[in-house]
Write a protein that holds these residues in place. Structure first.
Motif, short mmCIF file in Angstrom:
data_model
loop_
_atom_site.label_atom_id
_atom_site.label_comp_id
_atom_site.label_asym_id
_atom_site.label_seq_id
_atom_site.Cartn_x
_atom_site.Cartn_y
_atom_site.Cartn_z
N VAL A 53 0.82 -1.14 -0.04
CA VAL A 53 0.00 0.08 -0.07
C VAL A 53 0.99 1.22 -0.19
O VAL A 53 0.63 2.26 -0.75
N HIS A 54 1.85 1.25 0.67
CA HIS A 54 2.75 2.41 0.81
C HIS A 54 3.61 2.50 -0.41
O HIS A 54 3.79 3.68 -0.80
N ALA A 55 4.19 1.48 -0.91
CA ALA A 55 5.19 1.53 -2.04
C ALA A 55 4.24 1.71 -3.48
O ALA A 55 4.97 2.57 -4.28
N ASP A 56 3.22 1.17 -3.57
CA ASP A 56 2.40 1.17 -4.93
C ASP A 56 1.14 1.95 -4.83
O ASP A 56 0.46 2.13 -5.79
N ASP A 57 0.44 1.97 -3.98
CA ASP A 57 -0.92 2.53 -3.73
C ASP A 57 -1.94 1.80 -4.78
O ASP A 57 -2.34 2.57 -5.32
N PRO A 58 -1.93 0.66 -4.65
CA PRO A 58 -2.85 -0.08 -5.52
C PRO A 58 -4.40 0.22 -5.23
O PRO A 58 -4.88 0.10 -3.83
N SER A 59 -5.22 0.21 -6.03
CA SER A 59 -6.79 0.30 -5.82
C SER A 59 -7.17 -1.29 -5.84
O SER A 59 -8.40 -1.48 -5.22
N LEU A 60 -6.58 -2.01 -6.61
CA LEU A 60 -7.04 -3.47 -6.55
C LEU A 60 -8.51 -3.89 -7.19
O LEU A 60 -9.19 -4.79 -6.75
N THR A 61 -8.86 -2.75 -8.05
CA THR A 61 -10.20 -2.93 -8.49
C THR A 61 -10.05 -3.93 -9.91
O THR A 61 -9.06 -4.03 -10.51
N VAL A 62 -11.25 -4.16 -10.19
CA VAL A 62 -11.42 -5.00 -11.65
C VAL A 62 -11.50 -3.87 -12.76
O VAL A 62 -12.41 -2.94 -12.55
N LYS A 63 -10.52 -4.03 -13.62
CA LYS A 63 -10.44 -2.95 -14.48
C LYS A 63 -11.30 -3.13 -15.80
O LYS A 63 -11.88 -2.12 -16.23
#
Length: 226
Positions: A53-63
């Motif tokens: 979360v800190h390094a990449d800040d992903p949303s992890l949503t289905v695109k």
């Protein structure tokens, strides 16, 4: 009982997840991105660690709109449940995983997490407390199972993946091997952590499939049971 758990990761040809500065690197291409999106759409939940979360800040949503519509057609939310493994409640309230896309969120913390931070984060996600000073994965997975989560995708990072592997809490391992070398003895690897010291404890795998994707290789393994 626990959810069926698939660990998925992309790494360089020399086994690195990112640079030694933990800067995100584009390792795979369009074909593998589509594969990961399908995996996300198929799973009930996705889990990452606070380091990711800190390094990449992903949303992890289905695109893919098509995959989102398929989930809705099957009576599911647009996105799978998104989970952060965050022993000390360090998730920023501005993190994309808490703010982007519709869907349910969970933050797993330990008993030693700062309670003010826990209360703040509870406005954005459900909080599950497991373990004294770090999240107890056995406890967490049992809680997820009780909440109806049957399939879990673990996306990293290396420390989280090591925790699942070292405790035997996975069923499949999917690794995309990209056509680049990153290097660096301190760069994150697939399974960061203490490491096994005796061959008896090594986590054994069974090769189930492999195929070329983009310019790299997708290797799929299943956990070998004793």
């Amino acid at each position: 009982m626990r959810p069926y758990t698939i660990i998925n990761a992309a790494m360089s040809a020399d086994g690195k997840l990112s640079t030694k500065e933990r800067r995100q690197v584009r390792i795979s291409g369009a074909e593998d991105f589509a594969r990961v999106d399908r995996m996300r759409a198929d799973c009930d939940a996705i889990l990452v660690g606070i380091g990711t979360v800190h390094a990449d800040d992903p949303s992890l949503t289905v695109k893919s709109p098509t995959l989102r519509e398929m989930r809705i057609a099957h009576g599911k939310q647009t996105n799978p449940i998104r989970i952060v493994l965050d022993s000390h409640a360090k998730t920023p309230i501005t993190a994309d995983i808490l703010n982007k896309g519709e869907g349910y969120r969970i933050i797993a913390v330990s008993e030693e997490a700062d309670q003010e931070r826990v209360r703040e984060l509870s406005r954005y996600a459900d909080i599950i407390t497991c373990g004294r000073d770090r999240v107890d994965l056995h406890c967490l997975l049992q809680e997820l199972k009780k909440r109806g989560i049957e399939s879990l995708m673990v996306e990293g990072g290396g420390t989280v993946i090591w925790s699942f592997i070292s405790e035997g809490l996975f069923d499949e391992l999917h690794t995309y091997l990209g056509a680049l070398i990153i290097g660096g003895m301190t760069a994150p690897t697939l399974a960061d952590g203490e490491g096994f010291t005796e061959e008896l404890h090594f986590s054994r795998l069974i090769l189930s499939d492999m195929k070329r994707l983009d310019d790299g290789l997708l290797i799929q393994w299943k956990k070998k049971h004793a």
